[in-house]
Design a protein around this motif. Structure first.
Motif, PDB file in Angstrom:
ATOM      1  N   GLN A 134      -7.633  10.075   0.347  1.00 22.13           N
ATOM      2  CA  GLN A 134      -6.693  11.120   0.008  1.00 22.13           C
ATOM      3  C   GLN A 134      -6.515  12.191   0.778  1.00 22.13           C
TER       4      GLN A 134
ATOM      5  N   GLY B 179      -8.045  11.820  -8.216  1.00 24.93           N
ATOM      6  CA  GLY B 179      -9.147  10.953  -7.828  1.00 24.93           C
ATOM      7  C   GLY B 179      -9.939  11.728  -6.785  1.00 24.93           C
TER       8      GLY B 179
ATOM      9  N   ASN C 126       0.903  -1.099   0.079  1.00 20.65           N
ATOM     10  CA  ASN C 126       0.148  -0.058   0.022  1.00 20.65           C
ATOM     11  C   ASN C 126       0.993   1.250  -0.073  1.00 20.65           C
TER      12      ASN C 126
ATOM     13  N   SER D 137     -13.940   6.315   1.487  1.00 20.90           N
ATOM     14  CA  SER D 137     -13.946   6.225  -0.055  1.00 20.90           C
ATOM     15  C   SER D 137     -12.475   6.684  -0.477  1.00 20.90           C
ATOM     16  N   ARG D 138     -11.912   6.565  -1.520  1.00 22.13           N
ATOM     17  CA  ARG D 138     -10.777   6.587  -2.059  1.00 22.13           C
ATOM     18  C   ARG D 138     -10.462   8.211  -1.848  1.00 22.13           C
TER      19      ARG D 138
ATOM     20  N   LYS E 101      -4.941  -0.107   6.461  1.00 25.16           N
ATOM     21  CA  LYS E 101      -6.273  -0.333   6.385  1.00 25.16           C
ATOM     22  C   LYS E 101      -7.250  -0.452   7.662  1.00 25.16           C
TER      23      LYS E 101
ATOM     24  N   GLU F 183     -10.258   1.510   6.007  1.00 19.70           N
ATOM     25  CA  GLU F 183     -11.011   0.788   4.826  1.00 19.70           C
ATOM     26  C   GLU F 183     -12.328   1.270   4.623  1.00 19.70           C
TER      27      GLU F 183
END
Lengths: 381, 298
Positions: free
Chosen positions: B138, B161, A184, B133-134, B86, B130
């Motif tokens: 970020q 993104g 990751n 959202s992406r 995560k 986890e």
């Protein structure tokens, strides 16, 4: 895992107590048949729990076997004296006759052969010529505090398995963590905050401390559990004792063994593309760690074979081998010194090599470098 | 004192030169754009600035000091490929990574609250990474890169993104950082972001510097000799104009070598043409990029 092992031991002690309370050590009375073609085998048909019943023919004995009157029968052929051959017939699928049956048949034959020729007391001695009681003396001639024997063996053997598992778990954990951080890409943030050396040291010490706590709890709980077991269960367990220096050597070999495998894991974690691949690679190195466990029975019967010296000094197998050997015999001081020295030196050597490639390969994603490339980088790194 | 001073750095991997004799500097209080095609050596350059890898030769000075573990605490870094633990909670992730930069737990928590609030992420503070959202992940990574109040922040593709709302939010935060005197280095493929945000740029190709300096100056250097004209009335022939290209709502007049835009404007005004737009054509950065990089590919 840390507390589960002592808890399982506790549970076992409880179960043994319970089971031994319900069922005493009584063996089933057994009846077996025999056909005496040679003649002269009529006496001593009661051998402990086993009763021997004579049949005139093999057919009669077979019928009785099928009916279930007897559990098995044997035939003493006419040429028994010259050949020693006894034919045994049974309905069971067995590897071999049980030790109790073998002893009963042997004693029955022996008693009948010698009856009237030697006194009964002599026959009893021939049946069991010695009851070997070994006492270990120190060099001053006094009785040694540590007597050896099977009681000495149990703890080191169980512990060597736990030690191997603990080392493997700890280093796998390190490998997984590193693989995850590589997958990751957290590794970039980590390396932009701390140096590669700090990262490596932190990982090895952190996970190692956790593993050491685990081993510490096992080692400390062992004498307590032993006391409990010998007072409540008694018997063989009361003869179990910890070999001298056991606790100290167990801790030393855990630390050294773990460090070696941790450094190896870190190197493999750095060059492999992910945690899965890393675990396959580390398998090559954990195999030697487990080799001493495969040869447990050989070690028990041939404790002085020079092969064990090799496994004691070879760094990958040393932690498990030394702990196992402690239970079987004394390990000469020079071997322990050599073993620890080689372990320490190889750990330092691998650590130096690892720090050279660690930073470079941690940042290479995707393709795992070939061995040639790694060696080239080691030279130039 | 410059925030970053890179001088003649070289880095090769397995006989391949990835960064070749690169020099540049970034001032405090500026947003500096680092651009170049894929594989040009941007990430390697950034990693050398972050002390993740060492250059084979050359020097990197950050805030007037040679790179050391102490200087690392003054750097913030948002890598291009992102990830966090995560299973770890949002706040715990931020606090842990801040602790690696020498921030104690209490200050980290206070500042995390502040930044989470500013980015509208406060309600997600207790969630696991986890569960985000992406785009949210970020934002958290951006917070991690500035939690320790760094003097220099390097952001690799920070807008990839992100939705338009978060993009604007992030831009606002970048301008805030600049006004606080921080140096920011932005690496991206989005030329419009560079044009909007950056004061100066460095364009690299094949590990070498191909364009370096003030963005406006670079653009004027690459301007074609033409003007963009919006007008009312009949244009007809204009002296000194060799070509007329009609676009939607305006025409592009390509001038001959001897005529200046000023002369063209005078001629148009003297003929009574109503001019509602007159602009010296500077090519978009995108075009310059293609031109420069294209030349390198030939």
């Amino acid at each position: 895992m840390t507390l589960i092992v002592p808890l399982i031991a506790l549970l076992l002690i409880g179960v043994i107590q319970l089971v031994s309370g319900i069922a005493g050590p009584t063996a089933e009375p057994t009846t077996i048949g025999y056909v005496d073609e040679l003649g002269g085998f009529q006496q001593y048909t009661s051998q402990g729990n086993i009763t021997l019943v004579r049949f005139d023919t093999s057919d009669a004995a077979t019928d009785a076997l099928i009916r279930g009157d007897i559990s098995e029968y044997f035939v003493i052929p006419q040429d028994y004296i010259s050949t020693g051959l006894i034919n045994r017939y049974t309905l069971e699928k067995q590897l071999a006759a049980s030790p109790a049956i073998t002893a009963a048949i042997n004693n029955f034959l022996l008693n009948n052969l010698l009856a009237g020729k030697v006194p009964a007391a002599t026959i009893a001695r021939i049946e069991a010529p010695s009851n070997l009681v070994t006492t270990r003396l120190t060099e001053t001639g006094a009785v040694a505090p540590e007597q050896g024997g099977y009681g000495n063996l149990i703890i080191p053997f169980v512990f060597s398995i736990l030690l191997a598992l603990s080392i493997i778990f700890s280093s796998t954990y390190l490998l997984q963590g590193l693989g995850e951080e590589k997958e990751n890409r957290l590794i970039e943030i980590l390396l932009s905050s701390v140096s590669a050396r700090e990262l490596l040291t932190g990982k090895v010490l952190g996970i190692g401390a956790a593993g050491l706590v685990q081993v510490g709890i096992w080692v400390i709980s062992a004498p307590l559990l032993l006391n409990l077991a010998s007072s409540s269960v008694g018997g063989f367990i009361s003869t179990i004792q910890l070999p001298a220096n056991f606790i100290a050597l167990a801790v030393v070999y855990f630390i050294l063994g773990y460090l070696l495998f941790a450094v190896l894991s870190a190197a493999i974690g750095a060059i492999s593309s992910g945690s899965r691949e890393g675990q396959q690679l580390i398998g090559v190195f954990t195999l030697p760690l487990l080799i001493p466990l495969w040869f447990t029975s050989l070690l028990m019967f041939f404790p002085d074979n020079p092969a064990w010296i090799f496994f004691t000094i070879f760094p990958l197998s040393a932690p498990v081998e030394v702990i196992m050997r402690l239970g079987v015999s004394d390990i000469p001081a020079w071997q322990l010194v050599a073993s620890i020295a080689v372990l320490v030196l190889s750990t330092i050597g691998i650590l130096l090599l690892t720090t050279r490639v660690f930073r470079t390969y941690l940042l290479m994603y995707g393709k795992r470098p070939g061995i040639g490339e790694v060696i080239r980088n080691l030279r130039s790194g | 004192m410059q925030a970053v001073e890179v001088s003649h750095i070289v880095k090769s991997f397995a006989d391949r030169v990835v960064v070749n004799d690169l020099s540049f500097s970034v001032a405090q209080g500026e947003i500096f754009g680092l651009i170049g095609p894929n594989g040009a050596g941007k990430t390697t350059t950034i990693r050398m600035m972050m002390d993740i890898i060492k250059p084979d030769s050359g020097d990197v000075t950050i805030l007037g000091e040679k790179l050391s573990e102490a200087t690392k605490n003054k750097l913030g870094y948002l890598p291009e490929e992102r990830g966090l633990y995560k299973k770890l909670g949002v706040l715990d992730s931020i606090i842990y990574l801040a602790s690696l930069k020498g921030v104690d737990r209490r200050s980290a928590e206070e500042r995390a609250d502040e930044l989470l609030n500013q980015t509208g992420m406060l309600p997600h503070k207790r969630k696991k990474i986890e569960e985000l959202s992406r785009g949210m992940g970020q934002i958290i990574q951006f917070i991690v890169s500035v939690i320790h109040d760094p003097e220099l922040v390097v952001l690799d593709e920070p807008f990839a993104g992100l939705d338009p709302v978060n993009t604007e939010l992030l831009k606002g935060m970048l301008f805030d950082l600049r006004s606080q005197g921080k140096a920011l280095i932005l690496s991206t493929h989005q030329m419009n972001e560079i044009e909007e945000l950056c004061d100066r740029i460095l364009m690299i190709n094949h590990g070498r510097s191909v364009l370096y300096g003030n963005l406006a100056e670079i653009k004027s250097k690459y301007r074609s000799n033409s003007v963009l004209l919006g007008f009312e009335g009949e244009l007809g022939e204009v002296r000194g104009v060799t070509e007329k290209r009609t676009h939607k709502g305006y025409v592009e007049l390509v001038l001959d070598g001897n005529t200046t835009p000023q002369q063209v404007l005078e001629r148009l005004v003297s003929r009574g043409i109503v001019v509602n737009r007159f602009e010296i054509a500077t090519p978009p950065l995108n075009e310059i990029f293609l031109k420069v990089v294209g030349k390198g590919h030939e």
